[in-house]
Design a protein around this motif. Structure first.
Motif, PDB file in Angstrom:
ATOM      1  N   ARG A 118       0.786  -1.294   0.269  1.00 26.61           N
ATOM      2  CA  ARG A 118      -0.293  -0.006  -0.059  1.00 26.61           C
ATOM      3  C   ARG A 118       1.010   1.156  -0.008  1.00 26.61           C
ATOM      4  O   ARG A 118       1.792   0.911   0.094  1.00 26.61           O
ATOM      5  CB  ARG A 118      -1.387   0.083   0.917  1.00 26.61           C
ATOM      6  N   SER A 119       0.315   2.276  -0.516  1.00 28.53           N
ATOM      7  CA  SER A 119       1.517   3.747  -0.245  1.00 28.53           C
ATOM      8  C   SER A 119       1.472   4.116   0.711  1.00 28.53           C
ATOM      9  O   SER A 119       1.265   3.699   1.729  1.00 28.53           O
ATOM     10  CB  SER A 119       0.067   4.539  -1.025  1.00 28.53           C
ATOM     11  N   ALA A 156       0.620   7.146   1.812  1.00 27.27           N
ATOM     12  CA  ALA A 156      -0.124   7.664   2.256  1.00 27.27           C
ATOM     13  C   ALA A 156      -1.586   7.062   3.680  1.00 27.27           C
ATOM     14  O   ALA A 156      -2.172   7.882   4.526  1.00 27.27           O
ATOM     15  CB  ALA A 156      -0.767   9.208   1.233  1.00 27.27           C
ATOM     16  N   ASP A 157      -1.783   5.870   1.911  1.00 27.56           N
ATOM     17  CA  ASP A 157      -2.328   4.783   2.848  1.00 27.56           C
ATOM     18  C   ASP A 157      -2.167   4.363   3.948  1.00 27.56           C
ATOM     19  O   ASP A 157      -2.935   4.044   4.348  1.00 27.56           O
ATOM     20  CB  ASP A 157      -3.091   3.619   2.237  1.00 27.56           C
ATOM     21  N   ALA A 158      -0.904   4.123   4.318  1.00 25.17           N
ATOM     22  CA  ALA A 158      -1.030   2.897   5.337  1.00 25.17           C
ATOM     23  C   ALA A 158      -0.585   5.046   6.662  1.00 25.17           C
ATOM     24  O   ALA A 158      -1.455   3.840   7.844  1.00 25.17           O
ATOM     25  CB  ALA A 158       0.942   3.013   5.808  1.00 25.17           C
ATOM     26  N   ARG A 190      -2.764   6.873   6.758  1.00 26.87           N
ATOM     27  CA  ARG A 190      -4.135   7.596   6.931  1.00 26.87           C
ATOM     28  C   ARG A 190      -4.882   6.288   8.239  1.00 26.87           C
ATOM     29  O   ARG A 190      -4.821   6.603   9.171  1.00 26.87           O
ATOM     30  CB  ARG A 190      -4.358   7.583   5.632  1.00 26.87           C
ATOM     31  N   PHE A 191      -3.775   5.810   7.684  1.00 26.49           N
ATOM     32  CA  PHE A 191      -4.451   4.172   8.955  1.00 26.49           C
ATOM     33  C   PHE A 191      -3.978   4.344   9.968  1.00 26.49           C
ATOM     34  O   PHE A 191      -5.171   4.157  11.333  1.00 26.49           O
ATOM     35  CB  PHE A 191      -4.565   2.489   8.412  1.00 26.49           C
ATOM     36  N   THR A 225       5.498   0.300   0.706  1.00 24.95           N
ATOM     37  CA  THR A 225       5.833   1.457   1.734  1.00 24.95           C
ATOM     38  C   THR A 225       6.432   0.253   2.733  1.00 24.95           C
ATOM     39  O   THR A 225       5.919  -0.600   2.809  1.00 24.95           O
ATOM     40  CB  THR A 225       4.929   1.678   2.562  1.00 24.95           C
ATOM     41  N   ILE A 261      -4.594  -4.333   6.446  1.00 23.79           N
ATOM     42  CA  ILE A 261      -4.513  -3.431   5.184  1.00 23.79           C
ATOM     43  C   ILE A 261      -4.181  -3.287   3.835  1.00 23.79           C
ATOM     44  O   ILE A 261      -4.466  -2.824   3.155  1.00 23.79           O
ATOM     45  CB  ILE A 261      -3.367  -2.679   5.902  1.00 23.79           C
ATOM     46  N   GLU A 262      -3.809  -4.667   3.950  1.00 23.92           N
ATOM     47  CA  GLU A 262      -3.921  -5.481   2.962  1.00 23.92           C
ATOM     48  C   GLU A 262      -5.232  -6.041   1.932  1.00 23.92           C
ATOM     49  O   GLU A 262      -5.811  -6.023   1.278  1.00 23.92           O
ATOM     50  CB  GLU A 262      -2.523  -6.207   2.208  1.00 23.92           C
ATOM     51  N   ARG A 300      -9.656  -0.232   4.075  1.00 21.26           N
ATOM     52  CA  ARG A 300      -9.129   0.039   2.482  1.00 21.26           C
ATOM     53  C   ARG A 300      -9.274   1.366   2.347  1.00 21.26           C
ATOM     54  O   ARG A 300     -10.056   1.593   2.788  1.00 21.26           O
ATOM     55  CB  ARG A 300     -10.095  -0.250   1.564  1.00 21.26           C
TER      56      ARG A 300
END
Length: 326
Positions: free
Chosen positions: A161-162, A164-166, A168-169, A248, A290-291, A326
């Motif tokens: 994952r990017s 940014a996604d990681a 944010r989570f 990431t 997260i994936e 997600r």
């Protein structure tokens, strides 16, 4: 797979979880000095006349007796340095011995002249160099031990994952109990404040307030406990894009002071509460949630290393989580 960063060896398992190892550099240096001490001790005791002549003090029976005592002392240093758990103490004992040797050499210099004084001068310079090396080894070995005793653990994992996604989570701290098995809940109480509740031994729980101390969107989140927490702790997580856009790398570091100090930490590990193992298990679950939005595990590979969990066995199946990640 293993790699070394800043002298600390890291080991990566088959699932890509990297955990801290031991500082092999300081241990190797201490072991080397142990063998040096062994050689010096044996040579001094077996060839005292030759050693006293080389050092320029062969004209003094008292100096030769001091050399004999130094030889016995070197054997003691060797015994301490070649035992890993005593390496820090052994390194400092060598430093103390070096100070005594320098003082003795300085005293002997007053009564020497000519060739003997020249040989003693070379010996003093050699002692000064050895002292510098011993001091460096003692400081490095002690620092490594203090870091381990301060209960700092870290691990890392690469996710698909990017950054940014990681970020944010993770920035939504209320997501943390979804993959951190020791956490019961995290509740946001302010802009940078939150209330954490974690499991404690004997079925109890412990709560504390935490604040964010560093927040860099997409890069880093650091936090620490506040308000006199029973278990003072801090943590940070970094999000590092992998070259070629292949995901990431998430690096987490946690520090805490366990009740009861070192004895409390060892007692917890005895009953299966190993913080390093827990962090690695948490990252495995983080990668899954997260994936894929769910965590698949069985009680055959339980949360952490708790003894009670180890006796349970059942086929792997998804664990319920709140949201998809997600």
């Amino acid at each position: 797979m293993a790699r070394t960063t800043m002298g600390v060896r890291s080991v990566t398992d088959s699932l890509g979880i990297e955990r801290a190892g031991r500082d092999r550099g300081s241990e190797g240096l201490a072991r080397f000095l142990g063998w040096v001490s062994l050689g010096l001790g044996v040579a001094t005791l077996a060839r005292r006349e030759q050693v006293s002549r080389l050092c320029g003090v062969d004209d003094s029976p008292t100096a030769r007796q001091v050399l004999a005592v130094a030889g016995v002392r070197e054997l003691g240093h060797a015994a301490a340095l070649l035992i890993p758990r005593r390496a820090g103490w052994g390194a400092w004992s060598r430093v103390a011995g070096d100070v005594l040797d320098l003082a003795a050499a300085g005293q002997a210099m007053k009564d020497r002249c000519g060739e003997r004084r020249q040989r003693l001068t070379y010996t003093t310079w050699a002692l000064a160099g050895i002292t510098a090396l011993d001091l460096y080894t003692a400081v490095r070995t002690t620092r490594g031990r203090r870091l381990r005793e301060a209960n700092r653990v870290y691990a890392s994992v690469t996710i698909n994952r990017s950054a940014a996604d990681a970020y944010r989570f993770w920035h939504d701290f209320e997501n943390l109990p979804r993959f951190m098995s020791h956490l019961q809940s995290v509740r946001t109480t302010g802009d940078r404040r939150s209330r954490w509740t974690a499991k404690a031994p004997a079925g109890r729980s412990v709560s504390w307030d935490a604040e964010i101390v560093d927040d860099r969107p997409g890069q880093l989140i650091s936090w620490r406990s506040v308000g006199g927490a029973r278990v003072p702790n801090s943590g940070s997580v970094r999000f590092i894009p992998v070259a070629g856009g292949r995901g990431t790398e998430v690096r987490i570091e946690l520090g805490y002071r366990a009740p009861g100090g070192v004895l409390g930490t060892r007692a917890a590990k005895l009953f299966g509460e190993n913080p390093q193992q827990q962090v690695c298990d948490d990252l495995r679950r983080f990668k899954q949630v997260i994936e894929t939005g769910e965590i698949t595990r069985s009680d055959g590979s339980p949360d952490g290393s708790n003894v009670q969990q180890q006796v349970k066995q059942r086929p792997a199946q998804p664990l319920a989580t709140r949201g998809s990640g997600r």
